[in-house]
Design a protein around this motif. Structure first.
Motif, PDB file in Angstrom:
ATOM      1  N   PHE A  69       7.144   1.539  -4.711  1.00 18.86           N
ATOM      2  CA  PHE A  69       6.866   2.674  -5.212  1.00 18.86           C
ATOM      3  C   PHE A  69       7.023   3.777  -4.034  1.00 18.86           C
ATOM      4  CE2 PHE A  69       4.612  -0.360  -7.983  1.00 18.86           C
ATOM      5  CZ  PHE A  69       5.061   0.190  -9.292  1.00 18.86           C
ATOM      6  N   LEU A  70       7.197   3.410  -2.947  1.00 19.87           N
ATOM      7  CA  LEU A  70       7.184   4.374  -1.789  1.00 19.87           C
ATOM      8  C   LEU A  70       8.406   5.390  -1.995  1.00 19.87           C
ATOM      9  CD1 LEU A  70       5.800   5.164   0.720  1.00 19.87           C
ATOM     10  CD2 LEU A  70       7.199   3.367   1.905  1.00 19.87           C
TER      11      LEU A  70
ATOM     12  N   PHE B  55      -1.069  -3.975  -1.036  1.00 22.61           N
ATOM     13  CA  PHE B  55      -1.508  -5.317  -1.312  1.00 22.61           C
ATOM     14  C   PHE B  55      -0.854  -6.267  -1.962  1.00 22.61           C
ATOM     15  CE2 PHE B  55      -4.949  -2.079  -0.164  1.00 22.61           C
ATOM     16  CZ  PHE B  55      -5.513  -2.922   0.969  1.00 22.61           C
ATOM     17  N   GLY B  56       0.420  -5.996  -2.609  1.00 25.35           N
ATOM     18  CA  GLY B  56       1.299  -6.685  -3.282  1.00 25.35           C
ATOM     19  C   GLY B  56       1.773  -7.969  -2.559  1.00 25.35           C
ATOM     20  N   ASP B  57       2.925  -8.474  -2.851  1.00 26.60           N
ATOM     21  CA  ASP B  57       3.654  -9.583  -2.304  1.00 26.60           C
ATOM     22  C   ASP B  57       4.402  -8.920  -1.119  1.00 26.60           C
ATOM     23  OD1 ASP B  57       5.016 -11.572  -1.662  1.00 26.60           O
ATOM     24  OD2 ASP B  57       5.745 -11.872  -3.554  1.00 26.60           O
TER      25      ASP B  57
ATOM     26  N   ASP C  74       2.982   8.422  -5.550  1.00 22.32           N
ATOM     27  CA  ASP C  74       2.669   9.594  -6.501  1.00 22.32           C
ATOM     28  C   ASP C  74       1.206   9.613  -6.880  1.00 22.32           C
ATOM     29  OD1 ASP C  74       5.232  10.404  -7.124  1.00 22.32           O
ATOM     30  OD2 ASP C  74       5.487   8.731  -8.524  1.00 22.32           O
ATOM     31  N   ASN C  75       0.777   8.183  -6.399  1.00 21.56           N
ATOM     32  CA  ASN C  75      -0.863   8.104  -6.618  1.00 21.56           C
ATOM     33  C   ASN C  75      -1.420   7.003  -6.055  1.00 21.56           C
ATOM     34  OD1 ASN C  75      -0.626   5.826  -8.424  1.00 21.56           O
ATOM     35  ND2 ASN C  75       0.172   7.034 -10.044  1.00 21.56           N
ATOM     36  N   ILE C  76      -2.619   7.004  -5.939  1.00 24.41           N
ATOM     37  CA  ILE C  76      -3.342   5.509  -5.084  1.00 24.41           C
ATOM     38  C   ILE C  76      -3.274   4.441  -5.771  1.00 24.41           C
ATOM     39  CG2 ILE C  76      -5.673   6.102  -6.270  1.00 24.41           C
ATOM     40  CD1 ILE C  76      -5.141   5.582  -2.577  1.00 24.41           C
ATOM     41  N   ILE C  77      -3.039   4.459  -6.848  1.00 25.64           N
ATOM     42  CA  ILE C  77      -2.937   3.098  -7.567  1.00 25.64           C
ATOM     43  C   ILE C  77      -1.390   2.379  -7.155  1.00 25.64           C
ATOM     44  CG2 ILE C  77      -2.562   1.950  -9.684  1.00 25.64           C
ATOM     45  CD1 ILE C  77      -4.296   3.790 -10.883  1.00 25.64           C
TER      46      ILE C  77
END
Length: 184
Positions: free
Chosen positions: A54-55, A45-47, A35-38
């Motif tokens: 979110f994919l 870059f998370g775990d 939905d967005n870059i965040i």
């Protein structure tokens, strides 16, 4: 048995379109999006032990009609919402519930389709170069399997029960949504 395949990348978070083939015939394309870059940043870059939070995936047939849309529900994983347009243009809403969300064990997701309990089960493999295939059951019937062919860098899906050929996009989409980002 009918076999399908598509290329795989090293990154399960890819948003690159992946062409799906049945034999030599291209039958569709699957593509991930955010939905967005965040949200993309958090997933990349998370775990890395867990699948992306979110994919979303969209699977289109060869004429370009969207047949399936999947998205994870919430940051804690465990559920994937699926919208599926069948060959008769009927829309189905499916909720996949992860029953074994442990990164080092077997994977299992349950869902209901057409008032029948269904299951995707992936046993933990001890050989990463030759992993065991994930299996999809509708009721008690084994209908398909899914596996990453490491040597050819492809995902291979076999529809084993030809009574379910009309549901090929559903089968491909459900396997992809649950297993692809974690590399099966």
């Amino acid at each position: 048995m009918v076999q399908y395949f598509y290329d795989t990348s090293l990154n399960g978070n890819t948003t690159k379109p992946l062409d799906i083939y049945r034999g030599t015939e291209k039958i569709g394309v699957v593509r991930g999006s955010y939905d967005n870059i965040i949200k993309k940043f958090i997933d990349e870059f998370g775990d890395s032990k867990f699948s992306p939070s979110f994919l979303k995936y969209e699977l289109k047939d060869n004429p370009g009609l969207v047949r399936i849309i999947t998205k994870p529900l919430g940051f804690m994983k465990g559920k994937i919402a699926v919208s599926y347009l069948d060959s008769d243009d009927n829309k189905h809403e499916i909720l996949m519930k992860d029953m074994k969300n442990v990164s080092f064990g077997s994977k299992q997701v349950e869902f209901e389709y057409r008032e029948t309990n269904c299951l995707i089960y992936k046993e933990r493999s001890t050989n990463p170069l030759n992993p065991k295939p994930a299996e999809m059951y509708i009721g008690e019937r084994l209908i398909a399997d899914w596996k990453i062919d490491v040597s050819n860098k492809q995902v291979v899906v076999n529809i084993l029960d030809l009574d379910f050929m009309g549901e090929e996009y559903l089968i491909l989409g459900l396997f992809h949504a649950y297993l692809y980002a974690t590399k099966g």
